[in-house]
Design an enzyme around this catalytic site. Structure first.
Site, PDB file in Angstrom:
ATOM      1  CB  SER A 116       5.248  -0.142   8.261  1.00 28.74           C
ATOM      2  OG  SER A 116       4.732  -0.463   6.999  1.00 28.74           O
ATOM      3  CG  HIS A 138      10.107   0.682   5.384  1.00 32.68           C
ATOM      4  ND1 HIS A 138       9.912   1.850   6.087  1.00 32.68           N
ATOM      5  CD2 HIS A 138       8.883   0.306   4.948  1.00 32.68           C
ATOM      6  CE1 HIS A 138       8.629   2.155   6.071  1.00 32.68           C
ATOM      7  NE2 HIS A 138       7.981   1.241   5.379  1.00 32.68           N
ATOM      8  CD  GLU A 150      12.695   4.449   6.913  1.00 35.88           C
ATOM      9  OE1 GLU A 150      12.628   5.585   7.403  1.00 35.88           O
ATOM     10  OE2 GLU A 150      11.922   3.533   7.257  1.00 35.88           O
ATOM     11  CG  ASN A 188       6.163   4.448   8.335  1.00 33.87           C
ATOM     12  OD1 ASN A 188       5.807   5.312   7.522  1.00 33.87           O
ATOM     13  ND2 ASN A 188       6.213   3.173   8.029  1.00 33.87           N
TER      14      ASN A 188
HETATM   15  N1  LIG Z   1       0.883  -0.103   2.373  1.00 27.66           N
HETATM   16  C1  LIG Z   1       1.959   0.651   2.448  1.00 27.66           C
HETATM   17  O1  LIG Z   1       1.954   1.824   2.050  1.00 27.66           O
HETATM   18  C2  LIG Z   1       3.241   0.090   3.007  1.00 27.66           C
HETATM   19  C3  LIG Z   1       4.424   0.821   2.830  1.00 27.66           C
HETATM   20  C4  LIG Z   1       5.627   0.288   3.292  1.00 27.66           C
HETATM   21  C5  LIG Z   1       5.636  -0.938   3.956  1.00 27.66           C
HETATM   22  N2  LIG Z   1       4.453  -1.642   4.104  1.00 27.66           N
HETATM   23  C6  LIG Z   1       4.518  -2.954   4.755  1.00 27.66           C
HETATM   24  O2  LIG Z   1       4.517  -3.952   3.744  1.00 27.66           O
HETATM   25  C7  LIG Z   1       3.865  -5.135   4.241  1.00 27.66           C
HETATM   26  C8  LIG Z   1       2.697  -5.493   3.333  1.00 27.66           C
HETATM   27  O3  LIG Z   1       1.796  -4.403   3.311  1.00 27.66           O
HETATM   28  P1  LIG Z   1       0.735  -4.243   2.124  1.00 27.66           P
HETATM   29  O4  LIG Z   1       0.222  -2.865   2.230  1.00 27.66           O
HETATM   30  O5  LIG Z   1       1.320  -4.743   0.850  1.00 27.66           O
HETATM   31  O6  LIG Z   1      -0.391  -5.275   2.620  1.00 27.66           O
HETATM   32  P2  LIG Z   1      -1.529  -6.010   1.734  1.00 27.66           P
HETATM   33  O7  LIG Z   1      -2.587  -6.375   2.695  1.00 27.66           O
HETATM   34  O8  LIG Z   1      -1.859  -5.210   0.515  1.00 27.66           O
HETATM   35  O9  LIG Z   1      -0.768  -7.337   1.210  1.00 27.66           O
HETATM   36  C9  LIG Z   1      -0.302  -8.343   2.076  1.00 27.66           C
HETATM   37  C10 LIG Z   1      -0.303  -9.652   1.289  1.00 27.66           C
HETATM   38  O10 LIG Z   1       0.393 -10.639   2.064  1.00 27.66           O
HETATM   39  C11 LIG Z   1      -0.281 -11.860   1.853  1.00 27.66           C
HETATM   40  N3  LIG Z   1       0.104 -12.801   2.914  1.00 27.66           N
HETATM   41  C12 LIG Z   1      -0.345 -12.870   4.174  1.00 27.66           C
HETATM   42  N4  LIG Z   1       0.285 -13.882   4.841  1.00 27.66           N
HETATM   43  C13 LIG Z   1       1.135 -14.434   3.948  1.00 27.66           C
HETATM   44  C14 LIG Z   1       2.080 -15.490   4.008  1.00 27.66           C
HETATM   45  N5  LIG Z   1       2.250 -16.176   5.146  1.00 27.66           N
HETATM   46  N6  LIG Z   1       2.799 -15.803   2.897  1.00 27.66           N
HETATM   47  C15 LIG Z   1       2.643 -15.099   1.751  1.00 27.66           C
HETATM   48  N7  LIG Z   1       1.761 -14.065   1.638  1.00 27.66           N
HETATM   49  C16 LIG Z   1       1.031 -13.747   2.731  1.00 27.66           C
HETATM   50  C17 LIG Z   1      -1.744 -11.483   1.853  1.00 27.66           C
HETATM   51  O11 LIG Z   1      -2.542 -12.504   1.281  1.00 27.66           O
HETATM   52  C18 LIG Z   1      -1.711 -10.196   1.024  1.00 27.66           C
HETATM   53  O12 LIG Z   1      -1.877 -10.453  -0.366  1.00 27.66           O
HETATM   54  C19 LIG Z   1       3.463  -4.828   5.686  1.00 27.66           C
HETATM   55  O13 LIG Z   1       4.477  -5.255   6.558  1.00 27.66           O
HETATM   56  C20 LIG Z   1       3.361  -3.302   5.669  1.00 27.66           C
HETATM   57  O14 LIG Z   1       3.533  -2.730   6.944  1.00 27.66           O
HETATM   58  C21 LIG Z   1       3.263  -1.143   3.640  1.00 27.66           C
END
Ligand SMILES: NC(=O)c1ccc[n+]([C@@H]2O[C@H](COP(=O)([O-])OP(=O)(O)OC[C@H]3O[C@@H](n4cnc5c(N)ncnc54)[C@H](O)[C@@H]3O)[C@@H](O)[C@H]2O)c1
Length: 289
Positions: A116, A138, A150, A188
């Protein structure tokens, strides 16, 4: 194309779904089977919804779900053409994953990150032999619906990698925009500080979360109010983004509001834990009181 999505959470499951429904061969990976099961459940529910709305046949749904591969073993990426890294918003974990994948994947594999706000340049520097093949892709939440991606260049990203990633995102039915790296990229850097400000308005007792959202919807033309959006993103993710903006710029306007930190400490992360500024049932539907 063979695609491996690392992370089956909030975003990873939906990004997997986007690649799957667009005809790619996808493997979804996580660190625990229960997280993979939760991700598969999310995808199954979304596809069932499409069947209910007559936008997909039951046969197609079953065919897609049968073709979805999952794994706990990173070596499943040994023949991947494209990696999507969608794990927790932590640079140390992302670098560790990319460094191991650099040993596992063929030379042509492109590494896309869904971060993000973190530096794509720093991630690229952690895999010096393929720094030119690292790029930010992104997606937005919920990724199966939101059109924007993005496509963010690290300073090392080659033009070939950029074009390949940009074209791939467009082929998924998304609208990619070209971004040069900067903390928080475009959306963001604007959106998360606005949510932070909305939390300050709650903390100052100026208006309730529901009234703030109605005010921003009707007064600023927003589809979803800032606090509902903040609950959807997850306050742990919001906090990580604000901390990145603050750390990278040193500008106090990006200071995370103490209420955001307090909510993360309480585990009130939003939709994913059932409680944030609003309350949600186990299907993520808001409980209206
Ligand atoms: N939540 C949002 O709205 C959003 C939007 C855009 C981007 N993002 C980005 O996307 C990414 C994930 O966010 P999210 O909201 O899905 O988080 P989340 O916590 O829902 O999911 C993250 C997942 O990654 C897994 N994980 C952790 N370490 C790992 C590894 N080494 N190998 C494989 N899996 C692993 C965790 O077990 C978990 O299931 C982050 O970088 C976040 O900034 C989030």
């Amino acid at each position: 194309m063979k695609v491996c999505v690392f992370g089956a959470g909030n975003m990873g499951a939906r990004i997997t779904e986007v690649f799957l429904t667009n005809g790619h061969e996808v493997t979804m990976l996580d660190v625990k089977q229960e997280f993979i099961d939760r991700g598969v459940k999310t995808i199954t529910n979304d596809l069932s919804f499409l069947v209910k709305k007559e936008k997909m046949t039951e046969e197609k749904k079953n065919e897609l779900l049968a073709s979805l591969k999952t794994s706990l073993d990173r070596k499943a990426a040994a023949d991947a053409d494209f990696i999507m890294e969608v794990i927790l918003e932590r640079m140390d974990l992302k670098k560790e994953l990319l460094q191991e994948l650099d040993q596992i994947c063929p030379a042509h594999t492109i590494f896309g990150s869904n971060t993000s706000a973190l530096s794509i340049t720093e991630m690229a520097a952690s895999v010096p032999n393929r720094a030119d093949k690292v790029i930010g892709c992104h997606f937005f939440n919920p990724a199966q619906i939101m059109k924007l991606v993005e496509v963010t260049r690290a300073i090392q990203t080659s033009d070939e990698t950029f074009q390949a990633a940009f074209d791939l995102m467009a082929s998924l039915g998304k609208t990619p925009v070209s971004v040069n790296e900067g903390p928080g990229f475009v959306v963001n850097r604007i959106l998360i500080p606005m949510m932070n400000e909305a939390m300050g308005i709650v903390a100052d007792g100026i208006a309730s979360p529901a009234d703030i959202d109605v005010a921003m919807q009707l007064g600023a033309g927003m589809k979803s109010g800032p606090l509902h959006t903040a609950d959807l993103v997850g306050h742990d993710v919001n906090l990580a983004i604000m901390e990145t903006l603050y750390r990278e710029t040193g500008d106090p306007k990006y200071r995370p509001h103490p209420l955001m930190r307090k909510m993360v400490r309480a585990g009130w992360l939003g939709v994913k834990t059932g409680k944030g500024f609003f309350e949600y049932d186990e299907n993520g539907k808001e409980i209206v009181k």
